[in-house]
Design a protein around this motif. Structure first.
Motif, PDB file in Angstrom:
ATOM      1  N   GLN A  29       3.955  -3.161  -7.391  1.00 37.30           N
ATOM      2  CA  GLN A  29       3.693  -1.729  -7.542  1.00 37.30           C
ATOM      3  C   GLN A  29       2.916  -1.185  -6.348  1.00 37.30           C
ATOM      4  O   GLN A  29       3.208  -0.099  -5.851  1.00 37.30           O
ATOM      5  CB  GLN A  29       2.925  -1.451  -8.837  1.00 37.30           C
ATOM      6  N   LEU A  30       1.934  -1.943  -5.875  1.00 39.92           N
ATOM      7  CA  LEU A  30       1.172  -1.513  -4.711  1.00 39.92           C
ATOM      8  C   LEU A  30       2.055  -1.480  -3.462  1.00 39.92           C
ATOM      9  O   LEU A  30       1.951  -0.556  -2.645  1.00 39.92           O
ATOM     10  CB  LEU A  30      -0.034  -2.435  -4.486  1.00 39.92           C
ATOM     11  N   GLN A  31       2.928  -2.454  -3.328  1.00 36.67           N
ATOM     12  CA  GLN A  31       3.850  -2.466  -2.195  1.00 36.67           C
ATOM     13  C   GLN A  31       4.787  -1.259  -2.250  1.00 36.67           C
ATOM     14  O   GLN A  31       5.059  -0.631  -1.221  1.00 36.67           O
ATOM     15  CB  GLN A  31       4.653  -3.770  -2.169  1.00 36.67           C
ATOM     16  N   ASP A  32       5.257  -0.935  -3.430  1.00 38.76           N
ATOM     17  CA  ASP A  32       6.115   0.248  -3.597  1.00 38.76           C
ATOM     18  C   ASP A  32       5.358   1.526  -3.240  1.00 38.76           C
ATOM     19  O   ASP A  32       5.905   2.424  -2.590  1.00 38.76           O
ATOM     20  CB  ASP A  32       6.651   0.343  -5.030  1.00 38.76           C
ATOM     21  N   TYR A 101      -1.557  -3.007   7.725  1.00 40.44           N
ATOM     22  CA  TYR A 101      -2.505  -4.072   7.403  1.00 40.44           C
ATOM     23  C   TYR A 101      -2.471  -4.414   5.911  1.00 40.44           C
ATOM     24  O   TYR A 101      -2.467  -5.594   5.531  1.00 40.44           O
ATOM     25  CB  TYR A 101      -3.923  -3.659   7.815  1.00 40.44           C
ATOM     26  N   THR A 102      -2.412  -3.408   5.068  1.00 44.30           N
ATOM     27  CA  THR A 102      -2.418  -3.642   3.620  1.00 44.30           C
ATOM     28  C   THR A 102      -1.132  -4.322   3.174  1.00 44.30           C
ATOM     29  O   THR A 102      -1.160  -5.177   2.281  1.00 44.30           O
ATOM     30  CB  THR A 102      -2.658  -2.320   2.861  1.00 44.30           C
ATOM     31  N   ARG A 103      -0.018  -3.967   3.794  1.00 44.00           N
ATOM     32  CA  ARG A 103       1.241  -4.677   3.476  1.00 44.00           C
ATOM     33  C   ARG A 103       1.081  -6.171   3.737  1.00 44.00           C
ATOM     34  O   ARG A 103       1.503  -7.001   2.930  1.00 44.00           O
ATOM     35  CB  ARG A 103       2.382  -4.139   4.336  1.00 44.00           C
ATOM     36  N   ASP A 128      -8.061  -6.021  -6.864  1.00 45.47           N
ATOM     37  CA  ASP A 128      -8.851  -4.799  -7.064  1.00 45.47           C
ATOM     38  C   ASP A 128      -9.168  -4.128  -5.729  1.00 45.47           C
ATOM     39  O   ASP A 128      -9.083  -2.906  -5.601  1.00 45.47           O
ATOM     40  CB  ASP A 128     -10.155  -5.096  -7.806  1.00 45.47           C
ATOM     41  N   ASP A 129      -9.538  -4.936  -4.735  1.00 44.27           N
ATOM     42  CA  ASP A 129      -9.833  -4.389  -3.399  1.00 44.27           C
ATOM     43  C   ASP A 129      -8.611  -3.718  -2.791  1.00 44.27           C
ATOM     44  O   ASP A 129      -8.700  -2.611  -2.243  1.00 44.27           O
ATOM     45  CB  ASP A 129     -10.332  -5.489  -2.458  1.00 44.27           C
ATOM     46  N   GLU A 130      -7.476  -4.369  -2.876  1.00 41.16           N
ATOM     47  CA  GLU A 130      -6.249  -3.809  -2.298  1.00 41.16           C
ATOM     48  C   GLU A 130      -5.798  -2.567  -3.065  1.00 41.16           C
ATOM     49  O   GLU A 130      -5.291  -1.618  -2.473  1.00 41.16           O
ATOM     50  CB  GLU A 130      -5.133  -4.857  -2.250  1.00 41.16           C
ATOM     51  N   THR A 131      -6.016  -2.565  -4.364  1.00 36.62           N
ATOM     52  CA  THR A 131      -5.682  -1.389  -5.172  1.00 36.62           C
ATOM     53  C   THR A 131      -6.518  -0.197  -4.727  1.00 36.62           C
ATOM     54  O   THR A 131      -6.005   0.920  -4.594  1.00 36.62           O
ATOM     55  CB  THR A 131      -5.905  -1.682  -6.675  1.00 36.62           C
ATOM     56  N   ALA A 132      -7.792  -0.416  -4.456  1.00 39.02           N
ATOM     57  CA  ALA A 132      -8.670   0.665  -3.994  1.00 39.02           C
ATOM     58  C   ALA A 132      -8.190   1.213  -2.648  1.00 39.02           C
ATOM     59  O   ALA A 132      -8.187   2.430  -2.430  1.00 39.02           O
ATOM     60  CB  ALA A 132     -10.108   0.171  -3.892  1.00 39.02           C
ATOM     61  N   VAL A 133      -7.769   0.336  -1.756  1.00 36.42           N
ATOM     62  CA  VAL A 133      -7.267   0.769  -0.451  1.00 36.42           C
ATOM     63  C   VAL A 133      -5.997   1.595  -0.608  1.00 36.42           C
ATOM     64  O   VAL A 133      -5.856   2.675  -0.011  1.00 36.42           O
ATOM     65  CB  VAL A 133      -7.011  -0.451   0.473  1.00 36.42           C
ATOM     66  N   VAL A 134      -5.082   1.112  -1.425  1.00 35.41           N
ATOM     67  CA  VAL A 134      -3.807   1.824  -1.628  1.00 35.41           C
ATOM     68  C   VAL A 134      -4.046   3.170  -2.302  1.00 35.41           C
ATOM     69  O   VAL A 134      -3.445   4.177  -1.917  1.00 35.41           O
ATOM     70  CB  VAL A 134      -2.818   0.950  -2.440  1.00 35.41           C
ATOM     71  N   ASP A 135      -4.936   3.201  -3.278  1.00 34.74           N
ATOM     72  CA  ASP A 135      -5.244   4.462  -3.957  1.00 34.74           C
ATOM     73  C   ASP A 135      -5.870   5.477  -2.992  1.00 34.74           C
ATOM     74  O   ASP A 135      -5.506   6.651  -2.992  1.00 34.74           O
ATOM     75  CB  ASP A 135      -6.189   4.233  -5.141  1.00 34.74           C
TER      76      ASP A 135
END
Length: 168
Positions: A29-32, A101-103, A128-135
């Motif tokens: 979902q984060l990648q999408d 970078y996040t990808r 959780d960290d990556e979710t915060a960045v994507v959000d």
């Protein structure tokens, strides 16, 4: 192995597999979301960036033909447009770098989860960290979608008004 032990072993394997799946789905979902935001940024760049700067420069160059008592009115809206455009120009490469970078981080996290390199609690913390960045990135994209669309309307209106007010 007794039949009750086999059932417990199969149940354990099934639960372990399900726990892996529950962590993979949020990563997908984060990648999408990153893909969607990357496309949205490209659209903002293509649809607004050059055109709005051209409109801004045209309006700014035409202020010399406007009666002095009206210049302040145009100047305020042009300053705001310039501020949003400059902000977008400054943030665009930062947001593009964040996406890239996040990808990579999500790809590594998925691999670490798949190979059981990370414990569940550590994987959850990284997720959780990556979710915060994507959000955060997503809300920045929404911010610029709103602001640039707004400035498009303002600059179009300003152009029309300047055309009418400009001295022959």
């Amino acid at each position: 192995m007794t039949s009750s032990r086999k059932i417990l072993y199969i149940a354990f394997l099934l639960l372990a597999c399900l726990s892996c799946q529950s962590r993979k789905e949020p990563i997908a979902q984060l990648q999408d979301q990153l893909t969607d935001d990357s496309i949205a940024l490209k659209k903002l760049q293509d649809n607004y960036q050059e055109r709005l700067w051209a409109d801004f420069r045209w309006c700014d160059s035409m202020l010399q033909y406007i009666p002095k008592e009206q210049v302040d009115e145009y100047f305020k809206s042009l300053n705001l447009a310039q501020a949003y455009l400059s902000q977008f120009d400054e943030m665009l490469p930062v947001m593009q770098q964040t996406i890239s970078y996040t990808r990579q981080q999500l790809k590594s996290l998925k691999n670490d989860i798949d190979t059981h390199y990370l414990k569940d609690s550590i994987a959850a913390a990284y997720l959780d960290d990556e979710t915060a960045v994507v959000d955060t990135l997503h809300y920045r994209v929404l911010y610029f979608q709103e602001r640039l669309a707004q400035q498009d309307k303002v600059l179009n209106s300003t152009k029309k008004s300047i055309r009418k007010a400009a001295k022959p």
